[in-house]
Design a protein around this motif. Sequence first.
Motif, PDB file in Angstrom:
ATOM      1  N   GLU A  54       7.417  10.425  -9.057  1.00  0.00           N
ATOM      2  CA  GLU A  54       6.764   9.471  -9.947  1.00  0.00           C
ATOM      3  C   GLU A  54       6.556  10.136 -11.307  1.00  0.00           C
ATOM      4  OE1 GLU A  54       2.873   6.522 -10.154  1.00  0.00           O
ATOM      5  OE2 GLU A  54       3.205   7.801  -8.401  1.00  0.00           O
ATOM      6  N   ALA A  55       6.831   9.405 -12.372  1.00  0.00           N
ATOM      7  CA  ALA A  55       6.734   9.980 -13.717  1.00  0.00           C
ATOM      8  C   ALA A  55       5.281  10.257 -14.075  1.00  0.00           C
ATOM      9  CB  ALA A  55       7.351   9.035 -14.737  1.00  0.00           C
ATOM     10  N   GLU A 102       3.195  10.770 -17.261  1.00  0.00           N
ATOM     11  CA  GLU A 102       3.272  10.569 -18.703  1.00  0.00           C
ATOM     12  C   GLU A 102       3.095  11.852 -19.493  1.00  0.00           C
ATOM     13  OE1 GLU A 102       4.596   7.504 -19.583  1.00  0.00           O
ATOM     14  OE2 GLU A 102       3.104   7.582 -21.183  1.00  0.00           O
ATOM     15  N   ALA A 103       2.011  12.566 -19.178  1.00  0.00           N
ATOM     16  CA  ALA A 103       1.654  13.740 -19.970  1.00  0.00           C
ATOM     17  C   ALA A 103       2.709  14.840 -19.811  1.00  0.00           C
ATOM     18  CB  ALA A 103       0.277  14.247 -19.559  1.00  0.00           C
ATOM     19  N   ALA A 113       5.789  13.919 -21.715  1.00  0.00           N
ATOM     20  CA  ALA A 113       5.553  14.115 -23.150  1.00  0.00           C
ATOM     21  C   ALA A 113       5.679  15.599 -23.507  1.00  0.00           C
ATOM     22  CB  ALA A 113       4.179  13.566 -23.543  1.00  0.00           C
ATOM     23  N   ALA A 154       5.930   8.180 -30.027  1.00  0.00           N
ATOM     24  CA  ALA A 154       6.262   6.983 -29.240  1.00  0.00           C
ATOM     25  C   ALA A 154       7.181   7.370 -28.083  1.00  0.00           C
ATOM     26  CB  ALA A 154       6.929   5.939 -30.125  1.00  0.00           C
ATOM     27  N   PRO A 155       7.006   6.723 -26.925  1.00  0.00           N
ATOM     28  CA  PRO A 155       7.834   7.063 -25.757  1.00  0.00           C
ATOM     29  C   PRO A 155       9.333   6.961 -26.019  1.00  0.00           C
ATOM     30  CG  PRO A 155       6.018   5.641 -25.099  1.00  0.00           C
ATOM     31  CD  PRO A 155       5.977   5.735 -26.601  1.00  0.00           C
ATOM     32  N   VAL A 156       9.746   6.067 -26.944  1.00  0.00           N
ATOM     33  CA  VAL A 156      11.181   5.924 -27.192  1.00  0.00           C
ATOM     34  C   VAL A 156      11.801   7.227 -27.700  1.00  0.00           C
ATOM     35  CG1 VAL A 156      10.868   5.031 -29.536  1.00  0.00           C
ATOM     36  CG2 VAL A 156      12.956   4.511 -28.309  1.00  0.00           C
ATOM     37  N   GLN A 199      10.830  10.110 -26.490  1.00  0.00           N
ATOM     38  CA  GLN A 199      10.454  11.114 -25.482  1.00  0.00           C
ATOM     39  C   GLN A 199      11.331  11.042 -24.245  1.00  0.00           C
ATOM     40  OE1 GLN A 199       6.182  10.529 -25.180  1.00  0.00           O
ATOM     41  NE2 GLN A 199       5.841  11.892 -26.901  1.00  0.00           N
ATOM     42  N   THR A 258      12.324   6.107 -15.671  1.00  0.00           N
ATOM     43  CA  THR A 258      11.520   6.110 -16.892  1.00  0.00           C
ATOM     44  C   THR A 258      12.335   6.648 -18.071  1.00  0.00           C
ATOM     45  OG1 THR A 258       9.520   6.436 -15.592  1.00  0.00           O
ATOM     46  CG2 THR A 258       9.384   6.977 -17.933  1.00  0.00           C
ATOM     47  N   ALA A 304      15.101   4.235 -19.063  1.00  0.00           N
ATOM     48  CA  ALA A 304      14.606   3.078 -19.817  1.00  0.00           C
ATOM     49  C   ALA A 304      14.373   3.453 -21.282  1.00  0.00           C
ATOM     50  CB  ALA A 304      13.304   2.557 -19.196  1.00  0.00           C
ATOM     51  N   ARG A 305      13.846   4.655 -21.483  1.00  0.00           N
ATOM     52  CA  ARG A 305      13.640   5.106 -22.865  1.00  0.00           C
ATOM     53  C   ARG A 305      14.971   5.297 -23.587  1.00  0.00           C
ATOM     54  NH1 ARG A 305       8.689   9.471 -21.864  1.00  0.00           N
ATOM     55  NH2 ARG A 305       7.246   7.908 -21.058  1.00  0.00           N
TER      56      ARG A 305
END
Lengths: 463, 463
Positions: free
Chosen positions: A183-184, A186-187, A190, A225-227, A229, A255, A258-259
């Motif tokens: 599972e991704a 986030e931190a 990043a 922004a996630p795009v 990352q 994830t 998708a980015r």
Amino acid sequence: MRQSLTRELTNLIERGRDRQLRLAVTGLSRSGKTAFLTSLVNQLRHAGLEARLDLMPAARAGRLLGARRVSQPDLGVPRFPYDQAMAALDGEPPRWPEPTRGISELRLSIRYRPARRSLLRSETAELNLDLFDYPGEWLLDLPLLGHDYLSWSRSVLAGGGEQRRALLAEWHRAAASLDPAAEADEAKLADVAGLYAHSLQAAREAGFANLQPGRFLLPGDLEGAPVLQFFPLPALEGADEATLAKLPPESVYATLAARFRHYQQHIVRPFYRDHFRRFDRQIVLVDVLGALNAGPERFEDLSQALATLMQSFDYGKRSLLSRLFAPRIDKLAIAATKADHVTPEQHANLTALLEALLAEPLQDLRYANVPVKALSLAAIRATEVREVSQKGGPMPALRGTTLDAEEVLVFPGEVPARLPEAVFWRRQGFDFRAFRPAPREGGALPHIRLDAALDWLIGDKLQ
Amino acid sequence: MRQSLTRELTNLIERGRDRQLRLAVTGLSRSGKTAFLTSLVNQLRHAGLEARLDLMPAARAGRLLGARRVSQPDLGVPRFPYDQAMAALDGEPPRWPEPTRGISELRLSIRYRPARRSLLRSETAELNLDLFDYPGEWLLDLPLLGHDYLSWSRSVLAGGGEQRRALLAEWHRAAASLDPAAEADEAKLADVAGLYAHSLQAAREAGFANLQPGRFLLPGDLEGAPVLQFFPLPALEGADEATLAKLPPESVYATLAARFRHYQQHIVRPFYRDHFRRFDRQIVLVDVLGALNAGPERFEDLSQALATLMQSFDYGKRSLLSRLFAPRIDKLAIAATKADHVTPEQHANLTALLEALLAEPLQDLRYANVPVKALSLAAIRATEVREVSQKGGPMPALRGTTLDAEEVLVFPGEVPARLPEAVFWRRQGFDFRAFRPAPREGGALPHIRLDAALDWLIGDKLQ
């Protein structure tokens, strides 16, 4: 909407009358885009008077009367900061202008006397020249449109020499620990993305050019922004495609994929759709001397970056670009910049080396019937040529002031006319120094062959 | 396209199940947005354990189990930099986090035990809370949509007190020399626009809040673009509308008017269309104490700015906003921040003063049946309350460390419960100091009534 339709229409009509031309200027970072644009505007502003544009027949014949800045058509694009650039060149000591970040634009209205006069003797004509400046790194993203995340990931991981790999080492260790199926977090993503962007920046600092994705180097408003990352996943190398496709959307793999897609759709495509396909002419600036100075791995890296970059100008019928965006660039110039940093008898070699570097893409372009010219130039000449007496007779040398304010008289070395072989690198035959601009004496900026480039790019529109 | 449709659908379904909530946080610059968001995330992350959220029934009942960060839905929006903010607070000495620029976003997945249990004892539920942070200045641009360039120009020039006018003086002199009918000179307009943006920035530095256009203060990637280079034209004050309408597109008037329209269409509207209309709940942070400290003109200016800002939440049927964007915010909180900078017995007055400041807009909102709550809070408490013996008996005081590292024990003064009158300003009865954050002792961040705000904003979704 209606307004932009009207504008498009007006533009079409103007173009039909050959009174409007959109000239794009690009180059990888530090190739000299800002100096080129500044000097180009400066020469055209001074065209009627002091500018030395002898390689431009319209100017030599006295038909080029001058240019003034007028309102640019795209209100949402930053204006090219010409005044700030001139202020830097006029500073004490003179400084190179700050590099532009992202895109910028400037419209000149050029006044000239047509070669074929009409009955009225005093007739003059005007050409609106839209100058559009954008980072060459963005063109390196074109091949990304032909990939999905998996194939992109594999292709990035397969490339790069020893020094590049060393710069990526810290990121690689962190990324290798990621399980595509987990599972991704986030931190965590990043953090790893931060390491990746950081290693790209370090590679650029170290003189590498073939850096993808291009927007990671100049994020602007998208910082954080996630795009921006995503990154290649080392664990994908042996992975099975069908298994990966079944991973849930929260997984690390899904994830990042998708980015990657978001980057393709919302970053790469809009640049080609909104800007690139509107260019009429293009000049690509290349810092060949800098790469020559930096050694074999970086020179090879530049060669690869240029091959990638040139794909954006290959309009063969089967090309991805033609299918997607129907671009219309009908004339191309490729220029080795900073020619003033070597002695004049080396200039022919510099051009030959540029052509050798670009041999494959140039062949493709000529085959595709895109007129293209390779040349060497100095947009703003920073050195003077002197002769030094030596045993074997007089020898040319350059006199200039280094960035550290040291006045020097040097012979930087010989530029190879072909792609350098191992023996050249072993001899370390080249010692290129960076010079700061010379103090101005009023009038137009001194240059080398900027007029030749200008004539190739816009001369036919001044007939 | 298909992907975003799927996303919209998923979102709709999630919302239908009450499992998703989009909470927007705004405030004018320096109102404490970043501290608020940092503390909010921090409290929810610690909810199951150390957080003190007694004013939040779900937490008091032990039903709030915690929260974790998950992937945000908008890949193109910068992530709210929570980790960097916490790192600043944990610094030595502790620092306030860097203010965010533009928009940012963060998604929390909150786990809780529903109040009405099902048969399965262990059942838990999750609420996806999207936190969206944006500059309050952007809301000050809403009225701009109701203007054309001429009426906007006149309204801006009619407003502002003596100190504001003084800050605009240099710009005003330059702008007054522009003839609306003359041909626009790009460089000249850029200069005057630069002075205008500069005066807005100076006004903000000086504590003014009612500043338009909002994007001039945080241009981001649009720095230097013509769309951010318009300003009111003093010469329009007596001008005839019909005459102006006939001016050619190259005129100063038509050029500035075109930029104004571009700003409306490409800056203001997209924010409302792409972001604002998707908010479910909203909290507006207000630095009442700072304005009180800064004197009558700035206090009045804040009052006007808030009245303008609140128009974005007035969904009366006739409102411009409802017609244009059909927003759906169904609950609103207005909070006076930095309550820890006055002694506790002043907190009721602080809330009363906030309500007095917002009397008109609050009446409108209640009439329009938008539930709204005014409160005072400190997102991150920086002071401790002490008692000081005085002649008249013990008196409350604050102990804290100023930004200059001075440890002080102060009584900042009494907060008026109503809009201050001339006599208050003459007495200069208020001496508000800025404190730096206290060193952390682990656990959740100390706060005042953040839990009350949180309960108002999301409590009903945790039933």
